[in-house]
Write a protein that holds these residues in place. Structure first.
Motif, PDB file in Angstrom:
ATOM      1  N   UNK A  35      44.991  15.229  39.844  1.00  0.00           N
ATOM      2  CA  UNK A  35      44.576  15.147  41.251  1.00  0.00           C
ATOM      3  C   UNK A  35      43.958  16.482  41.689  1.00  0.00           C
ATOM      4  N   UNK A  36      44.515  17.577  41.233  1.00  0.00           N
ATOM      5  CA  UNK A  36      43.973  18.891  41.571  1.00  0.00           C
ATOM      6  C   UNK A  36      42.590  19.078  40.962  1.00  0.00           C
ATOM      7  N   UNK A  37      42.402  18.581  39.721  1.00  0.00           N
ATOM      8  CA  UNK A  37      41.089  18.689  39.082  1.00  0.00           C
ATOM      9  C   UNK A  37      40.055  17.849  39.834  1.00  0.00           C
ATOM     10  N   UNK A  38      40.444  16.632  40.230  1.00  0.00           N
ATOM     11  CA  UNK A  38      39.522  15.739  40.945  1.00  0.00           C
ATOM     12  C   UNK A  38      39.160  16.337  42.313  1.00  0.00           C
ATOM     13  N   UNK A  39      40.154  16.872  43.018  1.00  0.00           N
ATOM     14  CA  UNK A  39      39.868  17.433  44.338  1.00  0.00           C
ATOM     15  C   UNK A  39      38.966  18.670  44.225  1.00  0.00           C
ATOM     16  N   UNK A  40      39.144  19.440  43.157  1.00  0.00           N
ATOM     17  CA  UNK A  40      38.275  20.604  42.957  1.00  0.00           C
ATOM     18  C   UNK A  40      36.843  20.161  42.715  1.00  0.00           C
ATOM     19  N   UNK A  41      36.658  19.135  41.907  1.00  0.00           N
ATOM     20  CA  UNK A  41      35.306  18.616  41.650  1.00  0.00           C
ATOM     21  C   UNK A  41      34.678  18.033  42.914  1.00  0.00           C
ATOM     22  N   UNK A  42      35.461  17.297  43.692  1.00  0.00           N
ATOM     23  CA  UNK A  42      34.930  16.728  44.936  1.00  0.00           C
ATOM     24  C   UNK A  42      34.510  17.816  45.927  1.00  0.00           C
ATOM     25  N   UNK A  43      35.323  18.851  46.014  1.00  0.00           N
ATOM     26  CA  UNK A  43      34.990  19.946  46.930  1.00  0.00           C
ATOM     27  C   UNK A  43      33.720  20.675  46.493  1.00  0.00           C
ATOM     28  N   UNK A  44      33.565  20.878  45.189  1.00  0.00           N
ATOM     29  CA  UNK A  44      32.357  21.538  44.687  1.00  0.00           C
ATOM     30  C   UNK A  44      31.127  20.695  44.966  1.00  0.00           C
ATOM     31  N   UNK A  57      27.991  21.648  47.527  1.00  0.00           N
ATOM     32  CA  UNK A  57      26.631  21.753  47.004  1.00  0.00           C
ATOM     33  C   UNK A  57      25.664  20.853  47.754  1.00  0.00           C
ATOM     34  N   UNK A  58      26.168  19.885  48.459  1.00  0.00           N
ATOM     35  CA  UNK A  58      25.331  18.935  49.187  1.00  0.00           C
ATOM     36  C   UNK A  58      24.728  19.616  50.419  1.00  0.00           C
ATOM     37  N   UNK A  59      23.436  19.447  50.604  1.00  0.00           N
ATOM     38  CA  UNK A  59      22.775  20.032  51.770  1.00  0.00           C
ATOM     39  C   UNK A  59      22.623  18.965  52.842  1.00  0.00           C
ATOM     40  N   UNK A  60      22.770  19.385  54.058  1.00  0.00           N
ATOM     41  CA  UNK A  60      22.697  18.465  55.197  1.00  0.00           C
ATOM     42  C   UNK A  60      21.519  18.870  56.063  1.00  0.00           C
ATOM     43  N   UNK A  61      20.624  17.970  56.272  1.00  0.00           N
ATOM     44  CA  UNK A  61      19.470  18.208  57.122  1.00  0.00           C
ATOM     45  C   UNK A  61      19.653  17.426  58.417  1.00  0.00           C
ATOM     46  N   UNK A  62      19.582  18.098  59.537  1.00  0.00           N
ATOM     47  CA  UNK A  62      19.702  17.368  60.799  1.00  0.00           C
ATOM     48  C   UNK A  62      18.463  16.506  61.022  1.00  0.00           C
ATOM     49  N   UNK A  63      18.604  15.464  61.814  1.00  0.00           N
ATOM     50  CA  UNK A  63      17.454  14.610  62.076  1.00  0.00           C
ATOM     51  C   UNK A  63      16.381  15.381  62.854  1.00  0.00           C
ATOM     52  N   UNK A  64      15.154  14.886  62.803  1.00  0.00           N
ATOM     53  CA  UNK A  64      14.081  15.576  63.516  1.00  0.00           C
ATOM     54  C   UNK A  64      14.380  15.655  65.023  1.00  0.00           C
ATOM     55  N   UNK A  65      13.960  16.733  65.647  1.00  0.00           N
ATOM     56  CA  UNK A  65      14.125  16.982  67.086  1.00  0.00           C
ATOM     57  C   UNK A  65      15.592  17.073  67.514  1.00  0.00           C
TER      58      UNK A  65
END
Length: 165
Positions: free
Chosen positions: A42-51, A55-63
Motif C-alpha cells: 500500500x505504501x508503494x502504491x501510494x508513493x507511485x500515485x503521489x508521484x 507530475x500531472x500539469x493542470x491548465x485552467x480553462x481559457x479566460x
C-alpha cells in the motif's frame, strides 16, 4: 511487537526517505508477515500515485483569470452601495480631527472672551491709575523719600476736585 515496528516505520517515513538498513528490515519482515506485506505494498502504491499526480500539469480553462477578477470586482461593488464610503473610511479620522479643531476654536473665540468682558471696568481702573504727568515726566521710578509732582498736585488740588463734584 515486531508487526507494529514495521508498520510504524512505514507510517512515520515515506519509502523514499527510508535508509537502506530500514528497507532491508522491512523487506525481510514482509516475506514472513502478510499484514506487513500488505502495508508495504500500500505504501508503494501510494508513493507511485503521489508521484504521478505531482507530475500531472493542470491548465485552467481559457479566460479563468478574467472571470475570477470580474467576480471579485462585482462582490466589492455590491458590498459598497455608497460611492464615498471608501473615501470616508480613509479620511474619516482626518475629518473628525478637523471638526474637533473648529469646535475648539469656536469655543475659544466666542465663549471665553464673553466671560472676560465683565472684568473690563477693573482693567480700565488699572489703566487710569497713571496720570498724564507721571507718564510724561516718568517720575514713577523715584526713590521712596522723594515726592513726585503728581503726589503734590493730588495733595493740593485733590480735595477741591472732590468738593466741586
Amino acid at each position: 511487537m515486531r508487526d507494529k515496528h514495521i508498520i510504524s516505520i512505514l507510517e512515520n517515513t515515506s519509502l523514499a526517505g527510508l535508509s537502506e538498513s530500514d528497507l532491508t528490515t522491512v523487506r525481510a519482515h514482509t516475506e514472513v508477515c502478510s499484514s506487513c506485506r500488505r502495508a508495504y505494498e500500500a505504501a508503494q502504491i501510494s508513493t507511485l500515485l503521489l508521484k504521478e499526480r505531482a507530475a500531472e500539469t493542470f491548465e485552467p480553462p481559457p479566460f479563468f483569470q478574467t472571470r475570477v477578477l470580474a467576480t471579485l470586482r462585482e462582490r466589492q461593488t455590491a458590498k459598497e452601495p455608497w460611492a464615498l464610503g471608501r473615501l470616508w473610511r480613509n479620511a474619516g479620522a482626518l475629518a473628525s480631527s478637523m471638526a474637533a479643531t473648529v469646535a475648539t476654536l469656536a469655543v475659544l473665540t466666542f465663549i471665553i472672551p464673553g466671560n472676560q468682558t465683565s472684568s473690563a471696568p477693573e482693567v480700565s481702573s488699572v489703566l487710569n491709575s497713571y496720570s498724564a504727568e507721571e507718564v510724561v515726566l516718568d517720575q514713577s521710578n523715584l526713590p521712596d523719600d522723594q515726592i513726585s509732582d503728581d503726589q503734590v498736585f493730588t495733595t493740593l488740588y485733590g480735595a477741591e476736585e472732590d468738593a466741586v463734584k
